[in-house]
Design an enzyme around this catalytic site. Structure first.
Site, mmCIF file in Angstrom:
data_model
loop_
_atom_site.group_PDB
_atom_site.id
_atom_site.type_symbol
_atom_site.label_atom_id
_atom_site.label_comp_id
_atom_site.label_asym_id
_atom_site.label_seq_id
_atom_site.Cartn_x
_atom_site.Cartn_y
_atom_site.Cartn_z
ATOM 1 N N SER A 106 0.831 -1.213 0.000
ATOM 2 C CA SER A 106 0.000 0.000 0.000
ATOM 3 C C SER A 106 0.863 1.260 0.000
ATOM 4 O O SER A 106 2.008 1.261 0.470
ATOM 5 C CB SER A 106 -0.906 0.029 1.234
ATOM 6 O OG SER A 106 -1.774 -1.079 1.235
HETATM 7 N N1 SAM Z 1 -1.093 -4.578 4.157
HETATM 8 C C1 SAM Z 1 -0.385 -4.869 2.939
HETATM 9 C C2 SAM Z 1 1.011 -4.316 2.915
HETATM 10 O O1 SAM Z 1 1.406 -3.606 3.854
HETATM 11 O O2 SAM Z 1 1.730 -4.626 1.964
HETATM 12 C C3 SAM Z 1 -1.200 -4.416 1.742
HETATM 13 C C4 SAM Z 1 -1.497 -5.566 0.894
HETATM 14 S S1 SAM Z 1 -2.434 -5.466 -0.555
HETATM 15 C C5 SAM Z 1 -2.966 -3.834 -0.779
HETATM 16 C C6 SAM Z 1 -3.880 -6.373 -0.063
HETATM 17 C C7 SAM Z 1 -3.654 -7.807 0.315
HETATM 18 O O3 SAM Z 1 -4.902 -8.374 0.688
HETATM 19 C C8 SAM Z 1 -3.101 -8.690 -0.805
HETATM 20 O O4 SAM Z 1 -1.900 -9.274 -0.385
HETATM 21 C C9 SAM Z 1 -4.194 -9.741 -1.019
HETATM 22 O O5 SAM Z 1 -3.702 -11.001 -1.364
HETATM 23 C C10 SAM Z 1 -4.871 -9.744 0.347
HETATM 24 N N2 SAM Z 1 -6.235 -10.258 0.350
HETATM 25 C C11 SAM Z 1 -7.233 -10.023 -0.535
HETATM 26 N N3 SAM Z 1 -8.344 -10.671 -0.155
HETATM 27 C C12 SAM Z 1 -8.047 -11.351 0.997
HETATM 28 C C13 SAM Z 1 -8.781 -12.204 1.869
HETATM 29 N N4 SAM Z 1 -10.054 -12.523 1.646
HETATM 30 N N5 SAM Z 1 -8.159 -12.689 2.956
HETATM 31 C C14 SAM Z 1 -6.857 -12.389 3.207
HETATM 32 N N6 SAM Z 1 -6.104 -11.597 2.419
HETATM 33 C C15 SAM Z 1 -6.693 -11.071 1.328
#
Ligand code: SAM
Length: 216
Positions: A64
């Site tokens: 992010s």
């Molecule tokens: N907090 C993260 C960082 O600091 O890098 C941001 C990660 S990215 C914007 C969003 C993440 O949410 C992705 O890695 C994606 O795989 C995960 N994601 C999406 N849907 C999900 C779910 N149902 N359960 C767990 N993770 C999920």
């Protein structure tokens, strides 16, 4: 991994940029000063880690934007030892910032290779962070209730199950939108067993939350 004076210099500049953009919570800013964001970046692109921008980390996912990390972290309003659930571990950067704030973090990630890489990077926080592989769109009831839940992917609606997993007084911060890549930031505060306050905080762009209560 190295954290050289050149990285620290760029990081301080980034944090002062976040302050100018309106991030006021000193504890959040100090925590972000302590986390080397370039460690959570793809190796060949470390030199881009201190721009205020999201960046691809593989598997169609992103780390992010720092402003977004600061904004969501400020909104969940945590203290040392707060019990927090993060949905979407991704690179592990947001998790490291939360661990630096002293919270007890449970962080769940859908994409196994991302979780494995994050686990390697977050090893020094192993007493503070429990990493879980799975679908977090329904939260994680095993360790509920939580003081705060932070969702780092965009949901089509607010999953009821997440609201149920909040303590009284607990906060859920979640980007929600009817399109997959455009959301409004919501904060839901549980005022009592049945009453929830709902606030909105402007437009953001996240990758989609997948899973049972997300986009399938
Ligand atoms: N907090 C993260 C960082 O600091 O890098 C941001 C990660 S990215 C914007 C969003 C993440 O949410 C992705 O890695 C994606 O795989 C995960 N994601 C999406 N849907 C999900 C779910 N149902 N359960 C767990 N993770 C999920």
């Amino acid at each position: 991994m190295l954290d050289l004076p050149v990285h620290k210099g760029r990081r301080l500049k980034l944090i002062s940029e976040l302050e100018h953009k309106g991030i006021q919570n000193k504890a959040v800013l100090e925590a972000m000063k302590r986390v080397p964001r370039h460690w959570y970046f793809p190796k060949d692109f470390e030199n881009l880690a201190y721009r205020d921008a999201a960046f691809p980390i593989g598997h169609d996912q992103t780390i992010s934007q720092p402003y977004t990390v600061a904004f969501q972290t400020q909104l969940i309003d945590v203290e040392v030892d707060s019990k927090v659930l993060e949905i979407g571990t991704g690179s592990g950067y947001q998790a490291a910032v939360l661990a630096e704030l002293g919270v007890q973090l449970y962080s769940i990630e859908y994409v196994k290779p991302l979780l494995q890489e994050a686990a390697r990077l977050l090893v020094s926080y192993r007493d503070k962070i429990k990493l879980i592989h799975g679908d977090g769109s329904k939260g994680y009831s095993k360790y509920a209730p939580y003081d705060a839940i932070i969702v780092t992917a965009g949901a089509p609606t607010i999953p009821q199950e997440l609201m149920k997993q909040l303590k009284i007084g607990g906060r859920l911060v979640i980007p929600v939108g009817t399109e997959r890549n455009s959301q409004e930031m919501f904060r839901i505060t549980r005022n009592s067993e049945t009453h929830f306050k709902r606030e909105k905080f402007g437009d953001f762009k996240f990758v989609p939350l997948v899973g049972k209560d997300g986009w399938l």
